[in-house]
Design a protein around this motif. Structure first.
Motif, PDB file in Angstrom:
ATOM      1  N   ARG A 429       9.632  32.043   3.914  1.00 52.57           N
ATOM      2  CA  ARG A 429       9.493  33.484   4.114  1.00 52.57           C
ATOM      3  C   ARG A 429       8.725  34.143   2.982  1.00 52.57           C
ATOM      4  O   ARG A 429       8.302  35.282   3.096  1.00 52.57           O
ATOM      5  CB  ARG A 429      10.876  34.138   4.188  1.00 52.57           C
ATOM      6  CG  ARG A 429      11.524  34.083   5.546  1.00 52.57           C
ATOM      7  CD  ARG A 429      12.778  34.949   5.498  1.00 52.57           C
ATOM      8  NE  ARG A 429      13.675  34.695   6.618  1.00 52.57           N
ATOM      9  CZ  ARG A 429      13.697  35.450   7.720  1.00 52.57           C
ATOM     10  NH1 ARG A 429      12.881  36.460   7.849  1.00 52.57           N
ATOM     11  NH2 ARG A 429      14.548  35.171   8.686  1.00 52.57           N
TER      12      ARG A 429
ATOM     13  N   TYR B  15      22.630  39.472   5.843  1.00 52.98           N
ATOM     14  CA  TYR B  15      21.926  39.410   4.557  1.00 52.98           C
ATOM     15  C   TYR B  15      22.525  40.438   3.634  1.00 52.98           C
ATOM     16  O   TYR B  15      22.919  41.508   4.066  1.00 52.98           O
ATOM     17  CB  TYR B  15      20.436  39.699   4.739  1.00 52.98           C
ATOM     18  CG  TYR B  15      19.718  38.654   5.568  1.00 52.98           C
ATOM     19  CD1 TYR B  15      19.442  37.403   5.032  1.00 52.98           C
ATOM     20  CD2 TYR B  15      19.315  38.922   6.870  1.00 52.98           C
ATOM     21  CE1 TYR B  15      18.786  36.447   5.784  1.00 52.98           C
ATOM     22  CE2 TYR B  15      18.653  37.976   7.627  1.00 52.98           C
ATOM     23  CZ  TYR B  15      18.396  36.732   7.080  1.00 52.98           C
ATOM     24  OH  TYR B  15      17.749  35.792   7.816  1.00 52.98           O
ATOM     25  N   PHE B  22      23.277  43.664   5.785  1.00 53.68           N
ATOM     26  CA  PHE B  22      22.582  43.824   7.057  1.00 53.68           C
ATOM     27  C   PHE B  22      22.958  42.672   7.975  1.00 53.68           C
ATOM     28  O   PHE B  22      22.805  41.504   7.614  1.00 53.68           O
ATOM     29  CB  PHE B  22      21.063  43.839   6.813  1.00 53.68           C
ATOM     30  CG  PHE B  22      20.288  43.979   8.079  1.00 53.68           C
ATOM     31  CD1 PHE B  22      20.101  45.225   8.673  1.00 53.68           C
ATOM     32  CD2 PHE B  22      19.755  42.858   8.706  1.00 53.68           C
ATOM     33  CE1 PHE B  22      19.397  45.348   9.857  1.00 53.68           C
ATOM     34  CE2 PHE B  22      19.045  42.977   9.895  1.00 53.68           C
ATOM     35  CZ  PHE B  22      18.867  44.222  10.470  1.00 53.68           C
ATOM     36  N   ALA B  24      22.135  40.506  10.744  1.00 56.18           N
ATOM     37  CA  ALA B  24      20.965  40.099  11.524  1.00 56.18           C
ATOM     38  C   ALA B  24      21.377  39.442  12.836  1.00 56.18           C
ATOM     39  O   ALA B  24      20.699  39.593  13.847  1.00 56.18           O
ATOM     40  CB  ALA B  24      20.094  39.152  10.709  1.00 56.18           C
ATOM     41  N   LYS B  43      12.276  42.095  20.262  1.00 52.22           N
ATOM     42  CA  LYS B  43      11.346  42.882  19.462  1.00 52.22           C
ATOM     43  C   LYS B  43      11.340  42.374  18.019  1.00 52.22           C
ATOM     44  O   LYS B  43      12.238  41.652  17.600  1.00 52.22           O
ATOM     45  CB  LYS B  43      11.760  44.354  19.502  1.00 52.22           C
ATOM     46  CG  LYS B  43      11.371  45.024  20.809  1.00 52.22           C
ATOM     47  CD  LYS B  43      11.509  46.537  20.694  1.00 52.22           C
ATOM     48  CE  LYS B  43      12.964  46.941  20.615  1.00 52.22           C
ATOM     49  NZ  LYS B  43      13.340  48.223  21.191  1.00 52.22           N
ATOM     50  N   SER B  44      10.368  42.835  17.323  1.00 54.19           N
ATOM     51  CA  SER B  44      10.299  42.467  15.914  1.00 54.19           C
ATOM     52  C   SER B  44      11.539  42.977  15.190  1.00 54.19           C
ATOM     53  O   SER B  44      11.957  44.113  15.399  1.00 54.19           O
ATOM     54  CB  SER B  44       9.024  43.071  15.312  1.00 54.19           C
ATOM     55  OG  SER B  44       8.944  42.717  13.972  1.00 54.19           O
ATOM     56  N   GLY B  45      12.148  42.155  14.392  1.00 54.79           N
ATOM     57  CA  GLY B  45      13.337  42.549  13.640  1.00 54.79           C
ATOM     58  C   GLY B  45      14.630  42.337  14.405  1.00 54.79           C
ATOM     59  O   GLY B  45      15.708  42.637  13.894  1.00 54.79           O
ATOM     60  N   SER B  46      14.548  41.802  15.620  1.00 50.74           N
ATOM     61  CA  SER B  46      15.765  41.630  16.421  1.00 50.74           C
ATOM     62  C   SER B  46      16.587  40.423  15.976  1.00 50.74           C
ATOM     63  O   SER B  46      17.733  40.264  16.394  1.00 50.74           O
ATOM     64  CB  SER B  46      15.395  41.508  17.906  1.00 50.74           C
ATOM     65  OG  SER B  46      14.512  40.419  18.073  1.00 50.74           O
ATOM     66  N   GLY B  47      16.024  39.572  15.149  1.00 55.45           N
ATOM     67  CA  GLY B  47      16.776  38.422  14.626  1.00 55.45           C
ATOM     68  C   GLY B  47      16.345  37.090  15.205  1.00 55.45           C
ATOM     69  O   GLY B  47      17.021  36.073  15.003  1.00 55.45           O
ATOM     70  N   LYS B  48      15.206  37.051  15.890  1.00 52.71           N
ATOM     71  CA  LYS B  48      14.746  35.808  16.530  1.00 52.71           C
ATOM     72  C   LYS B  48      14.504  34.702  15.511  1.00 52.71           C
ATOM     73  O   LYS B  48      14.986  33.566  15.666  1.00 52.71           O
ATOM     74  CB  LYS B  48      13.421  36.046  17.296  1.00 52.71           C
ATOM     75  CG  LYS B  48      13.434  37.175  18.278  1.00 52.71           C
ATOM     76  CD  LYS B  48      12.084  37.323  18.976  1.00 52.71           C
ATOM     77  CE  LYS B  48      10.928  37.665  18.052  1.00 52.71           C
ATOM     78  NZ  LYS B  48      10.968  39.041  17.507  1.00 52.71           N
ATOM     79  N   SER B  49      13.753  35.044  14.472  1.00 53.75           N
ATOM     80  CA  SER B  49      13.428  34.016  13.468  1.00 53.75           C
ATOM     81  C   SER B  49      14.693  33.544  12.766  1.00 53.75           C
ATOM     82  O   SER B  49      14.879  32.345  12.524  1.00 53.75           O
ATOM     83  CB  SER B  49      12.442  34.554  12.435  1.00 53.75           C
ATOM     84  OG  SER B  49      11.218  34.833  13.062  1.00 53.75           O
ATOM     85  N   THR B  50      15.565  34.503  12.459  1.00 51.28           N
ATOM     86  CA  THR B  50      16.821  34.156  11.811  1.00 51.28           C
ATOM     87  C   THR B  50      17.589  33.145  12.657  1.00 51.28           C
ATOM     88  O   THR B  50      18.070  32.120  12.149  1.00 51.28           O
ATOM     89  CB  THR B  50      17.661  35.429  11.588  1.00 51.28           C
ATOM     90  OG1 THR B  50      16.884  36.364  10.836  1.00 51.28           O
ATOM     91  CG2 THR B  50      18.951  35.124  10.866  1.00 51.28           C
TER      92      THR B  50
END
Ligand SMILES: Nc1ncnc2c1ncn2[C@@H]1O[C@H](COP(=O)(O)OP(=O)(O)O)[C@@H](O)[C@H]1O
Ligand SMILES: [Mg+2]
Lengths: 431, 238
Positions: A429, B15, B22, B24, B43-50
């Motif tokens: 990241r 996090y 926060f 996630a 959407k961006s920031g929805s936690g997909k990557s996490t």
């Protein structure tokens, strides 16, 4: 990753930022170069001293003298002893040193000490000149420390001590002066030695040159065999009243050639107890070695300080590469590379940089050293035959490599463990 | 019979802590079957990557359970974890994470090198993979000199070079124009179909998501509606 792959990758990585690696290598180079040179200096000088000791040999001989009572510079003189000897100037110790003169009774005392097989006076002979075939008269100094000494001969076969023939070994420096064409040409020739006796008459003694000797650390005089020494001594004393007692500055004590260091120490202790001081050739030359070792130690200390400074350079370089390669580290971890192997990757890079620095440092030092050493051996140091002032011993060069690479490894532990601990996702990241 | 390769129960991730805390992920229950393709959409920031990072064992959840290929993730450590990462997963990220100054071949060989494969063997395997992706002629080039589409194909080659069972792709077409993106998509779905490699694609692109067997919708750390494509999953939940 296999060890070979780690090595290959680490070497590749170190060449990625060439300027940075070059500068770090340069810092190490300076330390490694200095360390190699100072070690070579130590080895060169000590080697010379060691060959001197072994070539002069005389492992079974010590010089014995009677020291004056030691007084501190602020004290007055020691009280006079009835029957004690008078003081004599000596060639032992610093100029102006004196010793108490020894008599035949002292010689008997020395010979009686356990372990000592015989004691002979070292008789000081003071010939006036030496001459060969009307080529001119030259001053002749005779090395006092000649009993039992193995001569480092450049030509000839040396003394035959048993016979009555008068024999002399000349230093190489006398050869051209006296008019000989070469060292070998001098051997077998007869030279005349002039001696003035107590009442001013000059005597001529003929002696055969049986060898030409390389100058040594403890004097560059000629050596005479017992027969010649006695002949010169007798000539010197011609005209003295028979009752004049013979006084000697020092004596030669022989002991068993197989005596161990502790036996020699015991003999010296006994001599001290009896009021004498005994020192072997090794003792006399060994003092030089101690001084040389001390100087080299200080010089090495400076080189090591330079290397430690270079170690901080390595830490800095690696911290920067860890920073730059954060993502790559994350990726490798994501692909299953263990923290230990990441650590190994970075520490190997540091050790490789250390290796480069020491290889270049030692290489250049050897090249420069060989050149300087040869130039000095022919110029400034030509008087000391066999002295290779800079001698590069494989073991000491290996030590330099090990030391530098060890310092590099130590320096790498901080950045490498930082890299090893990085979590893959934080690294990926990282923007 | 299809086995579950990834399974989560009440998975959460937050996090920070205190005021800056926060959340996630707020409790995810999910099962991914061997050989299927799943799109994680949001959407961006929805936690997909996490979520993807946790599934791929790159990150640890704050609470909840994760079972990967029968192993509970909480107990996976050290060697077992590293060898699972190395042999089971392949990664395609939005950013390429290629070593720019190394050759294409070197980049593709990296997972094999980590897996301690011998140098000749790994060269052969990597070359074969590059040929498969029609990059054989680029093997000697520096990664630096490739176009975006070529780079992403190199990344895919690197992801599949050690025959993983699961490929995780995080916005694999995010940095590509649509034509190139299409090629990359085709490649990934081909691998899924022809080799049975489980595909987990994170995307906010509905068109890409539509090609997957199944879509999982994520909104502010929660699954909102997991719409199964009837044809593809008919027998699976029975
Ligand atoms: N290391 C982190 N520290 C704090 N917040 C984070 C961290 N990583 C992600 N987040 C936050 O978590 C949320 C989810 O991030 P992410 O999973 O990257 O979303 P997506 O991939 O769906 O865009 C975002 O609001 C992001 O800011
Ligand atoms: Mg994302």
């Amino acid at each position: 990753m296999k060890a070979m792959d780690i090595l290959g990758t680490a070497v590749g990585n170190s060449f990625r930022s060439r300027l940075r690696t070059t500068l770090t290598v340069l810092a190490i180079f300076i330390g490694a170069f200095t360390l190699t040179i100072t070690n070579a200096l130590g080895t060169g000088i000590n080697n010379y001293i060691t060959t001197q000791i072994s070539s002069i040999g005389a492992p079974d001989v010590m010089t014995v003298f009677k020291p004056t009572a030691v007084t501190a510079p602020t004290d007055g003189p020691a009280p006079y002893e009835e029957g004690g000897g008078s003081e004599l100037a000596t060639n032992q110790g610093p100029p102006g040193s004196t010793v108490i003169a020894m008599t035949d009774a002292d010689l008997a005392t020395i010979a009686a000490i356990p372990g000592i097989t015989s004691a002979d006076a070292i008789i000081a002979v003071r010939p006036d000149f030496v001459e060969w075939q009307d080529n001119g008269k030259f001053q002749l100094s005779v090395s006092e420390f000649s009993a039992g000494i193995t001569l480092d001969l450049a030509a000839g076969s040396g003394f035959d001590q048993t016979g009555g023939a008068l024999q002399i070994v000349l230093p190489t420096t006398y050869v051209p002066t006296l008019g000989f064409a070469s060292n070998a040409a001098a051997v077998g020739q007869t030279v005349s030695i002039g001696v003035t006796d107590a009442i001013g008459t000059q005597h001529l003694i003929d002696a055969t040159v049986v060898g030409v000797q390389n100058p040594t650390l403890i004097g560059s005089g000629a050596s005479t065999n017992n027969a010649l020494t006695t002949a010169i001594f007798d000539a010197q004393r011609t005209g003295l009243p028979a009752s004049t007692p013979t006084e000697y500055a020092s004596a030669t004590a022989r002991f068993d050639a197989g005596a161990s260091a502790s036996q020699i120490t015991a003999i010296k202790d006994d001599l001290t107890a009896a009021g004498f001081t005994g020192s072997t050739v090794a003792d006399q030359i060994g003092t030089f070695q101690t001084v040389v070792d001390g100087i080299i130690l200080v010089l090495n200390g400076f080189a090591v300080i330079a290397l430690i400074a270079a170690g901080f350079g390595i830490i800095n370089t690696l911290l920067m590469s860890v920073q730059e390669r954060t993502r790559e580290i994350g990726l490798m971890k994501a692909m299953g590379m263990s923290g230990g192997r990441i650590f190994a990757l970075f520490s190997t890079e540091a050790v490789f940089i250390g290796f480069l620095g020491s290889a270049i440092g030692a290489g250049v030092a050897i090249a420069v050293g060989a050149l300087v050493s040869n130039v000095l051996a022919e110029g400034f140091l030509s008087g000391l035959v066999g002295l290779q002032i800079l001698t590069f011993a494989p073991a000491s060069i290996a030590t330099v490599f090990a030391l530098v690479m060890g310092i590099a490894f130590l320096a790498s532990t901080l950045p490498a463990s930082r890299a090893a601990r990085q979590s893959p996702i934080d690294s990926l990241r990282y923007e | 019979m299809t086995a579950t390769v990834l399974s989560t129960r009440n998975l959460t991730k937050h996090y920070g802590s205190g005021d800056t805390r926060f959340d996630a992920l707020k409790g995810i229950d999910l099962d991914i079957l061997e050989g299927e393709s799943v799109a994680i959409v949001g959407k961006s920031g929805s936690g997909k990557s996490t979520l993807m990072h946790i599934l791929a064992l790159l990150d640890a959840p704050s609470s909840g359970e994760l079972v990967v290929d029968g192993h509970s993730a909480a107990t996976l450590k050290g060697k077992a974890l590293n060898s699972l990462r190395n042999r089971t997963f392949g990664f395609v990220f939005q950013q390429f994470f290629l070593n720019a100054n190394a050759s294409v071949l070197e980049n593709v060989m990296l997972p094999l090198k980590i897996a301690r494969m011998g140098s000749r063997e790994r060269k052969r395997v990597a070359m074969a993979t590059l040929e498969l992706l029609e990059l054989g002629d680029k093997a000697g080039n520096k990664a630096l000199n490739l176009s975006g589409g070529q780079k992403q194909r190199v990344v895919i080659a690197r992801a599949i070079v050690n025959s993983p069972r699961i490929i995780f792709a995080d916005e694999p077409t995010g940095n590509l124009d649509s034509a190139t993106g299409r090629i990359v998509e085709d490649l990934l779905f081909d691998l899924n179909r022809e080799r049975g490699i489980t595909l987990v694609i994170v995307t906010h692109d509905e068109d890409l998501a539509a090609r997957a067997d199944r879509r999982i919708y994520l909104h502010d750390g929660l699954l909102v509606a997991a719409i199964d494509e009837p044809a593809a999953t008919a027998g699976r939940h029975a």
